[in-house]
Write an enzyme that holds these catalytic residues in place. Sequence first.
Site: not given
Lengths: 781, 152
Positions: A198, A478
């Site tokens: 870069e 239940s």
Amino acid sequence: MVTRKKKRSSRAGSRRSARGRARRGHGWGWLKWGLSLTLLLGLLLGGYTLYLSHQVRVKFEGKRWAVPARVFARPLELYEGARVAPEQLQAELQRLGYREVKHPRQPAQWSRSGGRFLFHTRPFLFWDGSEPGRLVEVRAGRQGVTRLRDAGEGKPLDLLRLEPPVIGSIYPAHKEDRVLVKRSDLPDHLVQALLAVEDRQFFQHHGLNLRSIARALLADIRAGRAVQGGSTLTQQLVKNFFLTPERSLWRKANEALMALIVEARYSKDEILEAYANEVYLGQDGERAIHGFGLASWFYFNRPLQELKLHETALLVALLKGASYYNPRSHPERALKRRNLVLDLMARQGFITPEQARHAQRQPLGVAKQKRLGASRNPAFIDLVRRQLRRDYREEDLTSEGLRIFTTFDPWVQARLEQAISEGLARLEKGRKLKRGTLQAAAVLVSPQEGEVRALAGGRKAGFAGFNRALDAVRPIGSLIKPAVYLLALSQPERYTLVTPLEDRPIRLKDAKGRVWQPKNYDHKAHGRVLLHQALAHSYNLATVRLGLDLGLDRVVELLRRMGLKRPVRPLPSLLLGAVSLSPLEVAQLYQVFASGGFRTPLRAIREITDAEGRPLQRYPLEVEPVAGPGPVYLLDRNLVEVMRQGTGKGIRRYLPEKLEVAGKTGTTNELRDSWFAGFTGDWLGVVWVGRDDNRPAGFTGASGALQLWGRVMKKLNPLPLALVPPDDVVYVWVDPDTGYRSAEHCKNAVAMPFIRGSEPRQQAECHESSGIGGFLDSLFR
Amino acid sequence: MKSSSRILILLSSALLLAGCASTGRIASRPAPTPPPPPPQPPAPESGVEVAPYRPPQVANARPQPSRAVQALLERAEDQQRAGDLVAAANTLERALRIDPNDARVWNRLAHVRLAQGRYRQAAGLAAKSNALARGDAALKADNERIIARARQ
């Protein structure tokens, strides 16, 4: 936040005055004009520079990055006797990104031969101090860990806590995620690769590289369009930091000016560190991967410092275009680009040609799964977020880099997800339903400590949608009954397990005169039944009569003590579960049964520290006795009976006969909801099966949810329930039909637990003093 | 001698079978099945070797990770002595995750909470320890003391 040292420099100032110099003119008038114009321009430029300079400082020295909170799973604890099988240990080492090698010498390396593991742990900063990295030898078999040694020191080790895997992060609305790295964390070959590719002159220039700008300009002119960038790392950083992606001359000029300012103010190392944390390196769904720190985890599942040359080269390769060179979707492009990076490094002398060639021969080595995203465990992360939201502001969670240590167990979660997807597919196939008709949700909790260890919000675990474990609020049917029976058993002077109940039809009218006429599931009335039978077989009529005798308000009061938070109306239908709860809320209620009557608020988080590891908040284990250990013991024996002879006996398809478990099925009207809640010695699990559109799914608790629960438990290899009879419980022989006192030699006599003093007085036809078998009695009594 | 060994066999099979006993009906048996063992050990009879009583479920319960828990108990002790109650609580919670059925650990955590002035928690933890203490009378007495102090 890392604090930046201010580097006062006069360079920016001198540059400014240089620009203020006037040109020679053609006369006084012109000169005056020119001078004042230049002065004005100089002032404007100076002012603008000051403004930019201020912006740069704010960005650099203020809170530069929102660092999302990291969410960790539980750390795996190893000790002799730990129930960790070899495959689980191996999975954990792989999850942590440890490398398999022949001879582990460095942190995060492991080897295995049979049940013998040798590995070098990474050091880790826990909330209660740091765990050093060390070389460890572990032997494990099917029953778990049999040997644990510090192989470095050649001594036995009592206990070893592995670092916890990261299971997600809480990132802000703009979806930027990152793991901060310091300059000292950046490996040399990463910096070298950056320079090679870069910005060769990075350590020489002052922010701009005029030569490379000229070269780029030339290339652009030749091509007739912008083809080459001449940006330095500093310019790239500025571009990412402050500017929009538009390409214009004005922006270019701005960028150049700011690059100069940045260089004047900050050192090369500071700029490099900022760059390494800022750059965009990939995408994980909606989450943007920023910085090398996170990218390293994202692509290789290990920290940056552990990357090898070819791996760092790949990260640098991605700078050119993280999606175009995405190694997961375009491996060939990525490989080519990576090798180019290596070539450039060799050409500039950072590495030797041999090193480059060797690295180029390596495969990409990208981890198969994306492990870090919140997307992997959305249901659990959702629970964590909700717990956090009570104590933290959203922006703190998404920006302060908090470290959140949870109770999540990835190994158990994987088993749960597997069981649900297999189980639902099986249920659908059995009923010839279209695939995908059914939905499910499940919660797995450690019963004594109340820690949520796994959570399934639906059948597709990776799918962050409706979190049914928390938000599917359904009638529990239940599942409510054990609370009613616990209330009864808490009054031993009135009720025992053998108290006869009437299972006869009942008609009730509410205040408005509407009639409620409950029925049993089999539409029969069973007449006189014993209390324990009524629960084991989930008889509705007997339960309603029992609940009305006890008082609806008292039932509600007990539910409140057990941790029920929702408003409930004390109506008779409550006794059959006409109250809607989420699976997580059900787990809170059953936690009381599973831990001997002690309520522990369920937790998903243990500890939170700030980014530097300082403890911020604990979520301690709390217990509150809410029901007597004696009555809870009787109830739990009854829930064991449910699983042996009652509605839950189908569990034996999955678990061996001798493994004791307790639980209860739940089914709602027209088979809309199928529930099961049950516990073993080490797990409490709640499962719901139904349909999102609330149409009848066609399963009872036993034929639906229980099947999934059984599948999970089978995979978890649970410990049997080891109920300890409290001091106030005695066992007595009773006649199973009448509940009268009997004796051990009598036909069919069963041993039943009673709260001391509540044993049946009435004697069955066959009892103690009748018959012969006093011999063993005398031994035992 | 022969008869005493037969008693031994009977006894051990009784203990084994007792592990399978549940509150429900046990399938009809030809011979009487012994009851589950009483909570107290049977008094040893003279001349007869009696196997020590062990609650039947314990045999196949969580393995005893004694060394790990012991190490953590000692660490917590040190931390508490040094006045770092938060760290001590942390360490004890870690021990509980390893063996949540160890009554001693719940008891130690109750002590830490008591020292922190968190009385309600101290009492709850002591009660929890009591529920797991089985035959440990000294531990139970200590838990009762904690509960009494917490209520003052």
